[in-house]
Design a protein around this motif. Structure first.
Motif, mmCIF file in Angstrom:
data_model
loop_
_atom_site.group_PDB
_atom_site.id
_atom_site.type_symbol
_atom_site.label_atom_id
_atom_site.label_comp_id
_atom_site.label_asym_id
_atom_site.label_seq_id
_atom_site.Cartn_x
_atom_site.Cartn_y
_atom_site.Cartn_z
ATOM 1 N N MET A 72 0.866 -13.856 -5.800
ATOM 2 C CA MET A 72 0.999 -12.608 -6.542
ATOM 3 C C MET A 72 1.418 -11.448 -5.641
ATOM 4 S SD MET A 72 0.050 -13.165 -9.806
ATOM 5 C CE MET A 72 -0.640 -11.644 -10.451
ATOM 6 N N ILE A 73 2.017 -10.439 -6.262
ATOM 7 C CA ILE A 73 2.285 -9.162 -5.601
ATOM 8 C C ILE A 73 1.260 -8.160 -6.110
ATOM 9 C CG2 ILE A 73 3.899 -7.234 -5.356
ATOM 10 C CD1 ILE A 73 6.188 -9.207 -5.715
ATOM 11 N N GLY A 74 0.584 -7.481 -5.203
ATOM 12 C CA GLY A 74 -0.367 -6.440 -5.563
ATOM 13 C C GLY A 74 0.100 -5.105 -5.004
ATOM 14 N N ILE A 75 0.002 -4.058 -5.808
ATOM 15 C CA ILE A 75 0.431 -2.728 -5.398
ATOM 16 C C ILE A 75 -0.765 -1.789 -5.470
ATOM 17 C CG2 ILE A 75 2.038 -0.833 -5.814
ATOM 18 C CD1 ILE A 75 3.673 -2.935 -7.514
ATOM 19 N N PHE A 76 -1.050 -1.113 -4.381
ATOM 20 C CA PHE A 76 -2.106 -0.103 -4.342
ATOM 21 C C PHE A 76 -1.464 1.286 -4.421
ATOM 22 C CE2 PHE A 76 -5.660 -2.549 -1.878
ATOM 23 C CZ PHE A 76 -5.776 -3.426 -2.951
ATOM 24 N N ASN A 77 -1.732 1.992 -5.502
ATOM 25 C CA ASN A 77 -1.299 3.380 -5.660
ATOM 26 C C ASN A 77 -2.439 4.247 -5.126
ATOM 27 O OD1 ASN A 77 -0.581 5.937 -6.519
ATOM 28 N ND2 ASN A 77 0.094 5.277 -8.540
ATOM 29 N N VAL A 98 0.852 -1.184 0.000
ATOM 30 C CA VAL A 98 0.000 0.000 0.000
ATOM 31 C C VAL A 98 0.890 1.236 0.000
ATOM 32 C CG1 VAL A 98 -1.690 1.341 1.327
ATOM 33 C CG2 VAL A 98 -1.902 -1.156 1.184
ATOM 34 N N LEU A 99 0.728 2.085 -1.005
ATOM 35 C CA LEU A 99 1.495 3.326 -1.092
ATOM 36 C C LEU A 99 0.562 4.513 -0.904
ATOM 37 C CD1 LEU A 99 3.782 2.599 -4.182
ATOM 38 C CD2 LEU A 99 4.378 2.394 -1.762
ATOM 39 N N GLN A 100 0.793 5.264 0.146
ATOM 40 C CA GLN A 100 0.033 6.479 0.419
ATOM 41 C C GLN A 100 0.998 7.653 0.491
ATOM 42 O OE1 GLN A 100 -3.935 5.478 0.283
ATOM 43 N NE2 GLN A 100 -3.175 7.501 0.843
ATOM 44 N N GLY A 101 0.499 8.831 0.265
ATOM 45 C CA GLY A 101 1.332 10.023 0.354
ATOM 46 C C GLY A 101 0.648 11.204 -0.290
ATOM 47 N N ARG A 102 1.126 12.374 0.026
ATOM 48 C CA ARG A 102 0.576 13.585 -0.565
ATOM 49 C C ARG A 102 0.873 13.608 -2.071
ATOM 50 N NH1 ARG A 102 -0.251 17.307 3.838
ATOM 51 N NH2 ARG A 102 0.974 16.771 5.687
ATOM 52 N N ASP A 103 0.252 14.551 -2.763
ATOM 53 C CA ASP A 103 0.531 14.732 -4.180
ATOM 54 C C ASP A 103 2.026 14.994 -4.376
ATOM 55 O OD1 ASP A 103 -2.229 14.579 -4.997
ATOM 56 O OD2 ASP A 103 -2.481 16.587 -4.142
ATOM 57 N N ALA A 104 2.605 14.359 -5.396
ATOM 58 C CA ALA A 104 4.017 14.516 -5.763
ATOM 59 C C ALA A 104 4.975 13.861 -4.773
ATOM 60 C CB ALA A 104 4.389 15.992 -5.938
ATOM 61 N N SER A 105 4.479 12.993 -3.904
ATOM 62 C CA SER A 105 5.366 12.326 -2.945
ATOM 63 C C SER A 105 6.147 11.181 -3.586
ATOM 64 C CB SER A 105 4.571 11.809 -1.742
ATOM 65 O OG SER A 105 3.582 10.885 -2.152
ATOM 66 N N GLY A 106 5.763 10.770 -4.793
ATOM 67 C CA GLY A 106 6.558 9.773 -5.509
ATOM 68 C C GLY A 106 5.991 8.377 -5.560
ATOM 69 N N LYS A 107 4.681 8.240 -5.491
ATOM 70 C CA LYS A 107 4.078 6.906 -5.546
ATOM 71 C C LYS A 107 4.369 6.224 -6.886
ATOM 72 C CE LYS A 107 0.180 8.864 -4.425
ATOM 73 N NZ LYS A 107 0.720 10.173 -3.988
ATOM 74 N N ASP A 108 4.135 6.946 -7.974
ATOM 75 C CA ASP A 108 4.402 6.377 -9.302
ATOM 76 C C ASP A 108 5.882 6.052 -9.464
ATOM 77 O OD1 ASP A 108 1.736 6.691 -9.939
ATOM 78 O OD2 ASP A 108 2.015 8.542 -11.068
ATOM 79 N N GLY A 109 6.745 6.963 -9.038
ATOM 80 C CA GLY A 109 8.183 6.749 -9.174
ATOM 81 C C GLY A 109 8.663 5.554 -8.371
ATOM 82 N N THR A 110 8.097 5.358 -7.191
ATOM 83 C CA THR A 110 8.470 4.211 -6.360
ATOM 84 C C THR A 110 8.113 2.909 -7.059
ATOM 85 O OG1 THR A 110 8.152 5.497 -4.321
ATOM 86 C CG2 THR A 110 8.130 3.094 -4.126
ATOM 87 N N ILE A 111 6.917 2.857 -7.625
ATOM 88 C CA ILE A 111 6.489 1.648 -8.344
ATOM 89 C C ILE A 111 7.418 1.388 -9.526
ATOM 90 C CG2 ILE A 111 4.635 0.619 -9.719
ATOM 91 C CD1 ILE A 111 2.655 2.268 -7.996
ATOM 92 N N ARG A 112 7.697 2.427 -10.283
ATOM 93 C CA ARG A 112 8.529 2.292 -11.482
ATOM 94 C C ARG A 112 9.932 1.796 -11.140
ATOM 95 N NH1 ARG A 112 7.118 6.753 -13.295
ATOM 96 N NH2 ARG A 112 8.805 8.050 -12.474
ATOM 97 N N ARG A 113 10.501 2.280 -10.049
ATOM 98 C CA ARG A 113 11.881 1.923 -9.692
ATOM 99 C C ARG A 113 11.977 0.606 -8.931
ATOM 100 N NH1 ARG A 113 16.696 0.881 -10.200
ATOM 101 N NH2 ARG A 113 18.337 1.833 -8.940
ATOM 102 N N VAL A 114 11.188 0.454 -7.887
ATOM 103 C CA VAL A 114 11.325 -0.698 -6.997
ATOM 104 C C VAL A 114 10.910 -2.000 -7.677
ATOM 105 C CG1 VAL A 114 10.478 -1.730 -4.852
ATOM 106 C CG2 VAL A 114 11.096 0.702 -4.915
ATOM 107 N N PHE A 115 9.924 -1.918 -8.552
ATOM 108 C CA PHE A 115 9.409 -3.145 -9.169
ATOM 109 C C PHE A 115 9.849 -3.304 -10.615
ATOM 110 C CE2 PHE A 115 6.610 -1.997 -5.681
ATOM 111 C CZ PHE A 115 6.556 -3.185 -4.969
#
Length: 266
Positions: free
Chosen positions: A115-120, A60-77
């Motif tokens: 499976m791995i599931g990611i919540f943005n 589960v990825l939570q955070g304010r706008d521009a905190s990097g949720k998309d970037g974290t998914i792109r890099r870590v996975f």
């Protein structure tokens, strides 16, 4: 440096200073190598997770706008097999979703075993946003804490390992990233006026996040606060926490079916 789960109200630090990494840090090259090592661990362990079939992993990825949720998914996975990973993004509920309980749309996206599931963003949006915007009563959003805890405990009992990351960004860093979205033509599409409306309610959202973390940090679904001003440190910390959690499961490849042992063919 290692992320520790939220265990009490005292461990919830959402001031600007804690959005930046603390303590000694690796050099850029060393940090890149360390992150690549964790990403490879995740990739290797994902294969065993799929074959093992006893657990699912929900991030589960939570955070304010521009905190990097998309970037974290792109890099870590970046190295995981797409066939063994799903990503769900939760925006404002549709008319149909509003006619159901707030967890209805979430349950449908929970990953199956293997499976791995990611919540943005996630079901926590249905506590944070209504609380700040006063669209439901305090009694209603307070009750949702217990409903979320019960929901996540049920998932845990059924083999879903849950890791929740709060990507914590400072007000100055968010401003810098939002301005970048306005000035960089390749990022214009990311900007929305609603980001500024939410930014104007900074303290209200801070209080809402503190409440959510305080009431829903559990042993079966821990919260981790990630200093997210530095993207490289953010990705390394998240990747390491995920890899360690998978390692702790003591995953194993299942033995061959007795019916296929000893088979010979030309």
């Amino acid at each position: 440096m290692k992320l520790e789960p939220v265990t009490s109200k005292r461990s919830i630090k959402l001031d600007d200073a804690h959005a930046r990494p603390r303590g000694s840090l690796k050099s850029d090259k060393a940090l890149e190598r360390a992150t690549e090592k964790q990403i490879k661990r995740i990739s290797d362990l994902q294969r065993v997770l799929y074959a093992d079939g006893r657990y699912a992993l929900l991030i589960v990825l939570q955070g304010r706008d521009a905190s990097g949720k998309d970037g974290t998914i792109r890099r870590v996975f970046t190295a995981v097999n797409p066939q063994g990973c799903t990503v769900a993004s939760f925006k404002a509920p549709t008319e149909l979703e509003q006619r159901h309980d707030f967890l209805w749309r979430v349950h449908a996206q929970v990953p199956p075993r293997g499976m791995i599931g990611i919540f943005n963003r996630s079901h926590y949006e249905d506590v944070l946003v209504p609380r700040v915007r006063a669209s439901i009563t305090k009694k209603e959003w307070s009750a949702r804490y217990d409903e979320i805890n019960d929901f996540e405990e049920m998932l845990s009992r059924n083999g879903v390992v849950i890791l929740k990351f709060m990507l914590h960004i400072s007000r100055d860093e968010q401003k810098r990233r939002l301005l970048e979205r306005l000035t960089d033509e390749t990022k214009n599409w990311k900007f929305r006026v609603g980001d500024l409306e939410d930014r104007a309610k900074w303290e209200d959202y801070t209080e809402a996040y503190e409440g959510a973390l305080k009431h829903t940090a559990t042993k079966w679904a821990p919260w981790y606060i990630v200093p997210a001003d530095d993207k490289d440190v953010r990705d390394w910390l998240v990747a390491r926490t995920i890899a360690d959690a998978l390692d702790d499961l003591e995953l194993r490849y299942p033995p061959a079916d007795p019916s296929v042992r000893g088979i010979h063919f030309e």
